[in-house]
Structures are given as C-alpha cells and as structure tokens.
Design an enzyme around this catalytic site. Sequence first.
Site, PDB file in Angstrom:
ATOM      1  N   ARG A  88       0.817  -1.233   0.000  1.00 32.67           N
ATOM      2  CA  ARG A  88       0.000   0.000   0.000  1.00 32.67           C
ATOM      3  C   ARG A  88       0.844   1.274   0.000  1.00 32.67           C
ATOM      4  NH1 ARG A  88      -3.099  -2.986   3.984  1.00 32.67           N
ATOM      5  NH2 ARG A  88      -4.743  -4.109   2.881  1.00 32.67           N
TER       6      ARG A  88
ATOM      7  N   LYS B 125       2.486  11.294 -11.614  1.00 27.86           N
ATOM      8  CA  LYS B 125       1.568  10.451 -12.396  1.00 27.86           C
ATOM      9  C   LYS B 125       2.270   9.139 -12.679  1.00 27.86           C
ATOM     10  CE  LYS B 125      -1.489  13.580 -14.911  1.00 27.86           C
ATOM     11  NZ  LYS B 125      -1.859  14.109 -16.248  1.00 27.86           N
TER      12      LYS B 125
ATOM     13  N   GLU C  31       7.872  17.231 -25.587  1.00 29.94           N
ATOM     14  CA  GLU C  31       7.356  17.651 -24.274  1.00 29.94           C
ATOM     15  C   GLU C  31       7.992  18.973 -23.843  1.00 29.94           C
ATOM     16  OE1 GLU C  31       4.815  16.191 -23.072  1.00 29.94           O
ATOM     17  OE2 GLU C  31       4.941  14.002 -23.071  1.00 29.94           O
TER      18      GLU C  31
ATOM     19  N   LYS D 168       6.465  22.950 -14.764  1.00 24.39           N
ATOM     20  CA  LYS D 168       5.650  21.811 -14.319  1.00 24.39           C
ATOM     21  C   LYS D 168       5.415  21.890 -12.801  1.00 24.39           C
ATOM     22  CE  LYS D 168       4.526  17.030 -14.740  1.00 24.39           C
ATOM     23  NZ  LYS D 168       4.616  15.777 -15.451  1.00 24.39           N
TER      24      LYS D 168
ATOM     25  N   GLU E  44      -5.036  16.873 -11.017  1.00 25.37           N
ATOM     26  CA  GLU E  44      -5.664  17.237 -12.285  1.00 25.37           C
ATOM     27  C   GLU E  44      -7.179  17.396 -12.176  1.00 25.37           C
ATOM     28  OE1 GLU E  44      -3.770  15.619 -15.811  1.00 25.37           O
ATOM     29  OE2 GLU E  44      -5.688  15.629 -16.825  1.00 25.37           O
TER      30      GLU E  44
ATOM     31  N   ARG F  29      -4.047  21.271 -14.332  1.00 26.12           N
ATOM     32  CA  ARG F  29      -2.975  20.361 -14.746  1.00 26.12           C
ATOM     33  C   ARG F  29      -3.202  19.764 -16.129  1.00 26.12           C
ATOM     34  NH1 ARG F  29       0.332  15.801 -11.241  1.00 26.12           N
ATOM     35  NH2 ARG F  29       1.536  15.032 -13.020  1.00 26.12           N
TER      36      ARG F  29
ATOM     37  N   ASN G 142      -1.277  18.354 -20.961  1.00 28.41           N
ATOM     38  CA  ASN G 142      -1.594  17.334 -21.975  1.00 28.41           C
ATOM     39  C   ASN G 142      -1.819  17.926 -23.354  1.00 28.41           C
ATOM     40  OD1 ASN G 142      -1.412  14.881 -20.590  1.00 28.41           O
ATOM     41  ND2 ASN G 142      -3.304  15.352 -19.515  1.00 28.41           N
TER      42      ASN G 142
ATOM     43  N   HIS H 179      -1.709  15.737 -26.439  1.00 31.06           N
ATOM     44  CA  HIS H 179      -1.763  14.338 -26.007  1.00 31.06           C
ATOM     45  C   HIS H 179      -3.042  13.615 -26.425  1.00 31.06           C
ATOM     46  CE1 HIS H 179       1.712  15.605 -23.755  1.00 31.06           C
ATOM     47  NE2 HIS H 179       1.850  14.435 -23.158  1.00 31.06           N
TER      48      HIS H 179
ATOM     49  N   HIS I   8      -2.114  10.334 -27.999  1.00 30.45           N
ATOM     50  CA  HIS I   8      -2.443   9.029 -27.412  1.00 30.45           C
ATOM     51  C   HIS I   8      -3.223   8.176 -28.422  1.00 30.45           C
ATOM     52  CE1 HIS I   8      -1.980  10.314 -22.890  1.00 30.45           C
ATOM     53  NE2 HIS I   8      -0.828  10.136 -23.504  1.00 30.45           N
TER      54      HIS I   8
ATOM     55  N   HIS J  56       6.194   8.101 -27.861  1.00 35.38           N
ATOM     56  CA  HIS J  56       5.223   8.990 -27.203  1.00 35.38           C
ATOM     57  C   HIS J  56       5.416  10.446 -27.675  1.00 35.38           C
ATOM     58  CE1 HIS J  56       2.662  10.651 -24.060  1.00 35.38           C
ATOM     59  NE2 HIS J  56       3.647  11.456 -23.699  1.00 35.38           N
TER      60      HIS J  56
HETATM   61  P1  NAD Z   1      11.242   5.174 -22.687  1.00 35.57           P
HETATM   62  O1  NAD Z   1      11.157   5.066 -21.238  1.00 35.57           O
HETATM   63  O2  NAD Z   1      10.719   4.062 -23.510  1.00 35.57           O
HETATM   64  O3  NAD Z   1      12.759   5.451 -23.089  1.00 35.57           O
HETATM   65  C1  NAD Z   1      13.088   5.608 -24.436  1.00 35.57           C
HETATM   66  C2  NAD Z   1      14.195   4.630 -24.890  1.00 35.57           C
HETATM   67  O4  NAD Z   1      15.456   5.145 -24.492  1.00 35.57           O
HETATM   68  C3  NAD Z   1      14.088   3.248 -24.305  1.00 35.57           C
HETATM   69  O5  NAD Z   1      14.490   2.304 -25.265  1.00 35.57           O
HETATM   70  C4  NAD Z   1      15.093   3.294 -23.161  1.00 35.57           C
HETATM   71  O6  NAD Z   1      15.582   2.033 -22.803  1.00 35.57           O
HETATM   72  C5  NAD Z   1      16.164   4.141 -23.753  1.00 35.57           C
HETATM   73  N1  NAD Z   1      17.004   4.892 -22.812  1.00 35.57           N
HETATM   74  C6  NAD Z   1      16.601   5.514 -21.684  1.00 35.57           C
HETATM   75  N2  NAD Z   1      17.615   6.220 -21.184  1.00 35.57           N
HETATM   76  C7  NAD Z   1      18.674   6.033 -21.985  1.00 35.57           C
HETATM   77  C8  NAD Z   1      20.001   6.525 -21.982  1.00 35.57           C
HETATM   78  N3  NAD Z   1      20.426   7.416 -21.084  1.00 35.57           N
HETATM   79  N4  NAD Z   1      20.831   6.097 -22.952  1.00 35.57           N
HETATM   80  C9  NAD Z   1      20.394   5.244 -23.908  1.00 35.57           C
HETATM   81  N5  NAD Z   1      19.148   4.771 -23.985  1.00 35.57           N
HETATM   82  C10 NAD Z   1      18.290   5.176 -23.029  1.00 35.57           C
HETATM   83  O7  NAD Z   1      10.489   6.497 -23.218  1.00 35.57           O
HETATM   84  P2  NAD Z   1      10.396   7.978 -22.671  1.00 35.57           P
HETATM   85  O8  NAD Z   1      10.274   8.816 -23.876  1.00 35.57           O
HETATM   86  O9  NAD Z   1      11.453   8.282 -21.688  1.00 35.57           O
HETATM   87  O10 NAD Z   1       9.020   7.977 -21.863  1.00 35.57           O
HETATM   88  C11 NAD Z   1       7.800   7.753 -22.521  1.00 35.57           C
HETATM   89  C12 NAD Z   1       6.804   7.266 -21.495  1.00 35.57           C
HETATM   90  O11 NAD Z   1       6.598   8.284 -20.523  1.00 35.57           O
HETATM   91  C13 NAD Z   1       5.435   6.963 -22.085  1.00 35.57           C
HETATM   92  O12 NAD Z   1       4.985   5.735 -21.594  1.00 35.57           O
HETATM   93  C14 NAD Z   1       4.572   8.091 -21.583  1.00 35.57           C
HETATM   94  O13 NAD Z   1       3.235   7.715 -21.439  1.00 35.57           O
HETATM   95  C15 NAD Z   1       5.213   8.409 -20.278  1.00 35.57           C
HETATM   96  N6  NAD Z   1       4.970   9.782 -19.810  1.00 35.57           N
HETATM   97  C16 NAD Z   1       4.563   9.935 -18.529  1.00 35.57           C
HETATM   98  C17 NAD Z   1       4.364  11.198 -18.012  1.00 35.57           C
HETATM   99  C18 NAD Z   1       3.988  11.370 -16.568  1.00 35.57           C
HETATM  100  O14 NAD Z   1       3.654  12.484 -16.173  1.00 35.57           O
HETATM  101  N7  NAD Z   1       4.042  10.334 -15.761  1.00 35.57           N
HETATM  102  C19 NAD Z   1       4.596  12.325 -18.815  1.00 35.57           C
HETATM  103  C20 NAD Z   1       5.009  12.126 -20.121  1.00 35.57           C
HETATM  104  C21 NAD Z   1       5.209  10.843 -20.605  1.00 35.57           C
HETATM  105  N1  GLY Z   2       2.504  14.853 -18.360  1.00 29.89           N
HETATM  106  C1  GLY Z   2       1.264  15.401 -17.928  1.00 29.89           C
HETATM  107  C2  GLY Z   2       1.171  15.557 -16.458  1.00 29.89           C
HETATM  108  O1  GLY Z   2       2.077  15.258 -15.728  1.00 29.89           O
HETATM  109  O2  GLY Z   2       0.160  16.003 -15.978  1.00 29.89           O
END
Ligand code: NAD
Ligand code: GLY
Length: 368
Positions: free
Chosen positions: A124, A146, A188, A230, A240, A244, A248, A251, A255, A268
């Site tokens: 939890r 998030k 982003e 942010k 949100e 907030r 997006n 997005h 999405h 993404h």
């Molecule tokens: P990812 O986590 O898939 O990373 C991208 C690629 O780069 C992967 O293959 C990873 O293994 C590789 N990688 C990571 N760091 C590296 C490094 N230093 N050197 C070499 N390779 C490296 O993708 P992302 O773009 O980081 O994140 C996308 C995800 O984030 C999506 O699932 C999206 O929905 C989510 N997201 C979440 C929020 C939130 O607020 N929580 C906001 C935006 C996006």
């Molecule tokens: N990436 C959108 C949020 O964090 O609200």
Amino acid sequence: MNVPTQSVNIDLGERSYRISIGEGLFTTLNACADVPSTDSALVVSNTTVAPLYIQELKSVLAGKGVHVHEAILPDGEAHKDWQTLNLIFDALLTHGCDRKTVLYALGGGVIGDMTGFAAACYMRGVPFVQVPTTLLAQVDSSVGGKTAINHPLGKNMIGAFYQPRLVICDLSTLDTLPDRELSAGLAEVIKYGPIADMAFFAWLEAHIDAVRARDRAALAHVVCRCCEIKAEVVAQDERESGLRAILNFGHTFGHAIETGLGYGAWLHGEGVAAGMVMAAELSQRLGMVDGEFVRRLRSLIERAGLPTQGPVLDGGDNAGRYLELMHVDKKAEAGEIRFVLIDGPGRAVVRSAPDALVRDVIDACCVA
Ligand code: NAD
Ligand code: GLY
C-alpha cells in the site's frame, strides 16, 4: 564544461520534494540530505539502461550501507503492462522487501511510470526515487507523481497519483540517448511554450540546434525551465481537477496515434508532436490563435526532428477512427472529447469542439 547543479522544488506540503539537475549526480548521492534513508533498495531498470548505469547507482547506494537488489525489465512501451509490472512485485517479494525498502526508477518514462505505480501499490505504498535518463523523463514524466501502465484499449489508463521522494536528473546520462529519443523528449519541451511561456518558446527557436547538439548548458536550461513550469502547475493542481490538464497539450491526438498504431510504433513524443500541430490547427479554426502561431509551432517541431503530420490509422474512415480512440481519454466527460487548445500563445484551455471541425483537422493533418 561542468554546469552547476540546480534544484527545483515541488511544493506539495508533506509530499514536497526536490528535483536535482546537474552532471555526475549519482556520485554525489552521498551528499544529498533528502535521499530516503533505508537498509534496502530495489533499483528498477531495463535491458538497455541497466548495462549503462546500474552498476554506478548500485555502488553509490551500497557505499551508503544499503542492501541493493535489482529488477531488470524488458525495454519498450509495448511492455508497459500488467505482466511486466508484476516482475517488480516478484523481485520485491523474492527479496523479502518491506515497507522501508526504497524503489529507484532508473530509466525513461516507461520505467518511471511503472516503478512509481509499483511503489504506490506494494504494501500500500513504499518510497521511491526517480532517476530519469531520457530528456522526456527529465522534463516531464519523472516529476508530478503520475504513474501508470497501458491497457490495449487506452494509454496510461490504469495508474495512481503517487509522488517520488526525490528526482535526480543527471544530464550526463543524456549522452548515450539515441537522437530519435532526444527529439521525442523535445516534443514535451516545446509544449511548455504554447501552454505557459512564449519567451521560453522564443528561446527554443533560437537555441534548438544547440539543444539537439547536446550542449550541456542549453540542456541544463531546458530541463530547469520545464521542471519549474511543471512544478508551478502541479503545486496548484496535483490531481488534475482542472489546470494540470494543460500539460496534456497534443496528447489527446497523440495518445490516439500511439494506441491506434500499437504501443511502440511511434514514440510517445512523436505522437505528442503531431498531436500539438493538430490541436493548434483546431485552435486556429476556432478563432483562438492566428496562422502565424501555427506556422511557428510547426516549424519548431520540424526543426526538433519530429513529425508534424499524423499517420493514417484507418484507410476507410480515418477521422472516425481517431475520434473513436480519442473517446478513451481521461479528460473525456459524459462521452465528450475535451481538447487542450491554445487560447492565444502562452495560454491553454480545455474544451470540446464540434466533431465536424475535428474531422476537418484530422483530414488536413494526416499522411499515409
Ligand atoms: P522510454 O522510457 O521508452 O525510453 C526511451 C528509450 O530510451 C528506451 O528504449 C530506453 O531504454 C532508452 N534509454 C533511456 N535512457 C537512456 C540513456 N540514457 N541512454 C540510452 N538509452 C536510453 O520512453 P520515454 O520517452 O522516456 O518515456 C515515454 C513514457 O513516458 C510513455 O509511456 C509516456 O506515457 C510516459 N509519460 C509519462 C508522463 C507522466 O507524467 N508520468 C509524462 C510524459 C510521458
Ligand atoms: N505529463 C502530464 C502531467 O504530468 O500532468
């Protein structure tokens, strides 16, 4: 050249925490007073990032007397699911981790979102630290709490709001990031301009080449400014209930692209890039911005190495398919799709739009 370490605070009362931005931060973890104290830690990473950075992080933690375990997940958006999430719980239980165990998310947004969700659920709730290693994760996903996994029918549909205790953005990890991933992160980054800060947008127009060349000082400015914006938004609306949602921008369309093509086909950030152009076009058709704003946005996105047009998701009724997918969106209310639109450069609003207008935009903005 060494850039000075900078901090941005997320003010959320008792859940407040710090984002530390600089170079070689793993090795300075020892000096961080806000690293959660613990006897045991689980570092969650993936098959790409672990070989690059896990030993360094593990040995820093071990040097602090922490017993360190690891969970190495398969890499990719296609693995942001229940099955892969369960590997984290397997590791936690196998190693007898308790409520004081701290999870470390070492990787991009996929690892950060899944580790955060696991931390929210295990017993939890256990503490977790974000160690983002992609530009996208440093400017966005590691901050704000998030956490989620995908469902085949909808992106990030299962998750929780759960804040980390600390975020460590080590800019030197961006050296190994593939160019395509750096560009995806820039989507982003760019979004913060139209929704909140057109002076930052103008700075990006002037410095986009330096950022893409990974100039450390330029990257430090980008990560700091994005985290500041942010932090301001999240402090006002953590869960949100209103404001907030502006984070997006792009997005809703993005999405739909990710889900429609299958997770991982487009990154993404690529979906968000094309989605921002569509949302800007929609804003223009609603009389909220002029053509010059849309032209500037499209040009910066293109210069960032990102797509400005969406893919065709259905050879028959393409706009209908986008609409169908966009109905499965967390912003939708009473079956109505709600878009983040630009109401004058630097100001975002969330509102619905007539289907016919949305169809026109999709028809104008997609290529096979
Ligand atoms: P990812 O986590 O898939 O990373 C991208 C690629 O780069 C992967 O293959 C990873 O293994 C590789 N990688 C990571 N760091 C590296 C490094 N230093 N050197 C070499 N390779 C490296 O993708 P992302 O773009 O980081 O994140 C996308 C995800 O984030 C999506 O699932 C999206 O929905 C989510 N997201 C979440 C929020 C939130 O607020 N929580 C906001 C935006 C996006
Ligand atoms: N990436 C959108 C949020 O964090 O609200």
